[in-house]
Each structure stands twice: as structure tokens, then as C-alpha cells.
Design a protein around this motif. Sequence first.
Motif, PDB file in Angstrom:
ATOM      1  N   PRO A 196       0.794  -1.238   0.000  1.00 22.81           N
ATOM      2  CA  PRO A 196       0.000   0.000   0.000  1.00 22.81           C
ATOM      3  C   PRO A 196       0.823   1.282   0.000  1.00 22.81           C
ATOM      4  CG  PRO A 196      -0.935  -1.575   1.536  1.00 22.81           C
ATOM      5  CD  PRO A 196       0.400  -2.135   1.097  1.00 22.81           C
ATOM      6  N   VAL A 197       2.095   1.237   0.467  1.00 22.33           N
ATOM      7  CA  VAL A 197       2.900   2.458   0.445  1.00 22.33           C
ATOM      8  C   VAL A 197       3.606   2.652  -0.897  1.00 22.33           C
ATOM      9  CG1 VAL A 197       3.240   2.387   2.939  1.00 22.33           C
ATOM     10  CG2 VAL A 197       4.991   1.415   1.438  1.00 22.33           C
ATOM     11  N   ASP A 198       3.509   1.699  -1.783  1.00 24.34           N
ATOM     12  CA  ASP A 198       4.052   1.845  -3.131  1.00 24.34           C
ATOM     13  C   ASP A 198       3.208   2.888  -3.870  1.00 24.34           C
ATOM     14  OD1 ASP A 198       4.665   1.551  -5.886  1.00 24.34           O
ATOM     15  OD2 ASP A 198       5.231  -0.544  -5.581  1.00 24.34           O
ATOM     16  N   PRO A 199       3.827   3.896  -4.463  1.00 22.04           N
ATOM     17  CA  PRO A 199       3.036   4.893  -5.197  1.00 22.04           C
ATOM     18  C   PRO A 199       2.086   4.287  -6.225  1.00 22.04           C
ATOM     19  CG  PRO A 199       5.309   5.626  -4.975  1.00 22.04           C
ATOM     20  CD  PRO A 199       5.268   4.200  -4.465  1.00 22.04           C
ATOM     21  N   ALA A 200       2.441   3.114  -6.758  1.00 24.06           N
ATOM     22  CA  ALA A 200       1.586   2.473  -7.757  1.00 24.06           C
ATOM     23  C   ALA A 200       0.237   2.064  -7.168  1.00 24.06           C
ATOM     24  CB  ALA A 200       2.292   1.248  -8.345  1.00 24.06           C
TER      25      ALA A 200
ATOM     26  N   GLY B 106      -1.563   3.885  -5.198  1.00 25.11           N
ATOM     27  CA  GLY B 106      -2.441   5.045  -5.332  1.00 25.11           C
ATOM     28  C   GLY B 106      -2.992   5.609  -4.038  1.00 25.11           C
ATOM     29  N   ALA B 107      -2.481   5.184  -2.890  1.00 26.09           N
ATOM     30  CA  ALA B 107      -2.917   5.759  -1.624  1.00 26.09           C
ATOM     31  C   ALA B 107      -2.165   7.056  -1.348  1.00 26.09           C
ATOM     32  CB  ALA B 107      -2.684   4.772  -0.485  1.00 26.09           C
ATOM     33  N   ARG B 108      -2.740   7.903  -0.523  1.00 25.40           N
ATOM     34  CA  ARG B 108      -2.050   9.111  -0.070  1.00 25.40           C
ATOM     35  C   ARG B 108      -1.035   8.716   0.994  1.00 25.40           C
ATOM     36  NH1 ARG B 108      -6.161  13.975  -0.169  1.00 25.40           N
ATOM     37  NH2 ARG B 108      -7.728  13.200  -1.641  1.00 25.40           N
TER      38      ARG B 108
ATOM     39  N   ALA C 241       1.861  15.546   7.748  1.00 31.20           N
ATOM     40  CA  ALA C 241       3.137  15.646   7.047  1.00 31.20           C
ATOM     41  C   ALA C 241       3.321  14.410   6.198  1.00 31.20           C
ATOM     42  CB  ALA C 241       4.280  15.776   8.057  1.00 31.20           C
ATOM     43  N   SER C 242       3.943  14.566   5.040  1.00 35.03           N
ATOM     44  CA  SER C 242       4.225  13.429   4.175  1.00 35.03           C
ATOM     45  C   SER C 242       5.723  13.228   4.093  1.00 35.03           C
ATOM     46  CB  SER C 242       3.684  13.682   2.769  1.00 35.03           C
ATOM     47  OG  SER C 242       4.387  14.741   2.130  1.00 35.03           O
ATOM     48  N   GLU C 243       6.118  12.077   3.568  1.00 33.21           N
ATOM     49  CA  GLU C 243       7.530  11.798   3.408  1.00 33.21           C
ATOM     50  C   GLU C 243       8.178  12.855   2.519  1.00 33.21           C
ATOM     51  OE1 GLU C 243       9.109   9.599   5.001  1.00 33.21           O
ATOM     52  OE2 GLU C 243       7.524   8.294   5.762  1.00 33.21           O
TER      53      GLU C 243
END
Length: 347
Positions: free
Chosen positions: A300-304, A306-308, A341-343
Motif C-alpha cells: 500500500p505504500v508503493d506509489p503504484a 495510489g494511496a495518499r 506531514a508526508s515523506e
Amino acid sequence: MATGTGTGTKAGTRTGSTEETRPAGTALATGRVGSGGGRLRRGLLAALVAAAVVVPVSAAASPNVPAPAPATFSEDATPRSRYAANSANLAEAARTAEDADRPGRAARLRAMSAAGAARFLTFDGRGKGRAVEVFGELESADRVAVLVPGSDTTLDTYERFRAGAVSLQQRLQAEHPRSAVVAWLGYDTPGTVSTTVLSADRADDAAAELAPFLDRLRDISGPGARLSLLCHSYGSVVCARTATGSAVSDVVLFGSPGTGAGSARELPTAARVWAGRGSEDWIGNVPHVRLGGIGFGTDPVDPAFGARGFDAGAAGHSDYLKPGTESLDSLAAIVLGGAPASEADHG
């Protein structure tokens, strides 16, 4: 990030008062599965997936612990009437466990009600047990977070689950007094070492319980309340199968082994979907694979997916809700409707 030796021993780090144990075999995550045939490959992948959903502290819950039948309620029962009836049932369950020479369970049940102000919408002391506890004034709350736990969360390990709920509630209250947290142990979580932890079967059963609960929760919380689902480890598999309805604004996956879905768009929700992982969470070392009905696929943390994304700091697998952590700040911000905050904010 924690790493293992790949020698079949266990490696662990101590974070605060909780010893986090990484299961043997996680160091194989970066290794190459040999060409010794499909059976060996499937066996290795299954072992790696099993490691991905293990909660660090194991529970030795007996399915045969005696307890009275849970209290029953009419459809229009108020939260306060449920609290009172379940408190009485909890006390009776503690006495029953003591009489049955189960002092460990009896002590844990007494601890659950020691403060005298515990608020349980649901309580069932039989076997591994189920409990749905409320922190805050649910009926007036306009921000409600529902915590969904991962594997091996039972009445015998309930205190660690409750501690996370209390921590989140205190953090929310500091900014928004009209908030509440619901600790939802409303399903039979899979065991750390079991075939059930490899598949979504328990998650499917749990989702069938969670979806109607969320509908009822919308009716008994404050008018127009914003509901958020916070889903840890195997709990993220549960949430990924739960039809949330319009009342749920956010679904948050953390410490997730995967969901079984290929992307956030496939989840049965119109809510915003978030995913985060701490840099010290060993689950990041385990490959996100799916083979038939085994494993949970895309990370789920893979940009592919599609989660924020949100910043979970240096959280280990059991640390996301610990006071003073970046992960707790991020989760609270999501529940309150803000922008965590995001990475990317850290370059």
C-alpha cells in the motif's frame, strides 16, 4: 530499518516498554528464491507472507476459556445502557474465569474494568473474546476514529491495543475536545502461527461484521460526525474488504502486509485512502506477494497503489500510536480532517 541474519534465529529491538520481535525468515526478503521447483517457491513465499502479518507480541489465548453469554440488546438500545450491561457482564466473566482456575484471564478482565468507567459497546468473554470499547463522549463527538487491530489481538493481549486507543484519544482531545476513539476488537483475529494468517478468510468474516457496525456508529455518534478507519497490520486487510458507506471519510493503512487489492481504487470505499510505514517497521523487509489465495499483493505504500502517503517517522511495527511519535501526529491529523506531514515534506 530492522534487518535479520537469515540464520533462522529471531532478532528484536526494544522500543519503550515493548519488545518488538521480528520473526525468523524476514531477512530473506531481499534474497532470491531458488529454482528448486514450484513447491519450494510456494513454501518460501508462504513463510514470508506469514512473517508479514505477525504482531510482535504473541498471545497464548485458549479457545476454551469459560464465560457467560454476552448481554443482548434491542436495536434502539442507547450506548449508556450497553455500557452498563457490558460492565456487569465483564465483571461476571472475571469471576467465572477465576472459578475455572484461569487466574491470568481473570486478572486481565479485572484490569479492563479497574477504572470503573470502561465503556464497552460490545463484550464477549468467551474463548479469545471480543470487545468494542469507546474512549470519549461518542454521542456528542463529531470526529470518531475506529481502530481495527491485527493478528493475535485477543482479550489476553487487549491492554496493548487499549493503550494505543488511549494514546490516540489523548492526542485528539488536545486539539479537538469533541472527538472519540472506538477500539474495535469485533472479530476473531488470526493467530501468529496459523494457516489463517496467510489468507483473507478472517478478514472477509470481519468485514461482514465491521460494515454494519459502522452504519450503526454513524447513527449513535454526534450529528454529521466524521468517521475514520485506522487499520493496523492484518487489520488493513479487514478494512480493505469493508464497504464503508458515506459516513467514513478516511481509511488509513499502517504497518500493512498488503490488502489483496492491486490499487486503492479497488477498495469498496469512496473515502480517502492513506498508507504509511515507519522506517523501523520490519514489515517493509517482506515482499508483497500473492500466490493464489496466499498473500496480500501490492504494497500500500508503493506509489503504484495510489494511496495518499503520510509520515510515520521511525515507528516500529508496534509503535505507531505511541505518545510523542510522528506517526501518532499524522494519524491524529487525518482523523481531524487536516493534512498530515508526508515523506515528501522531508525531502
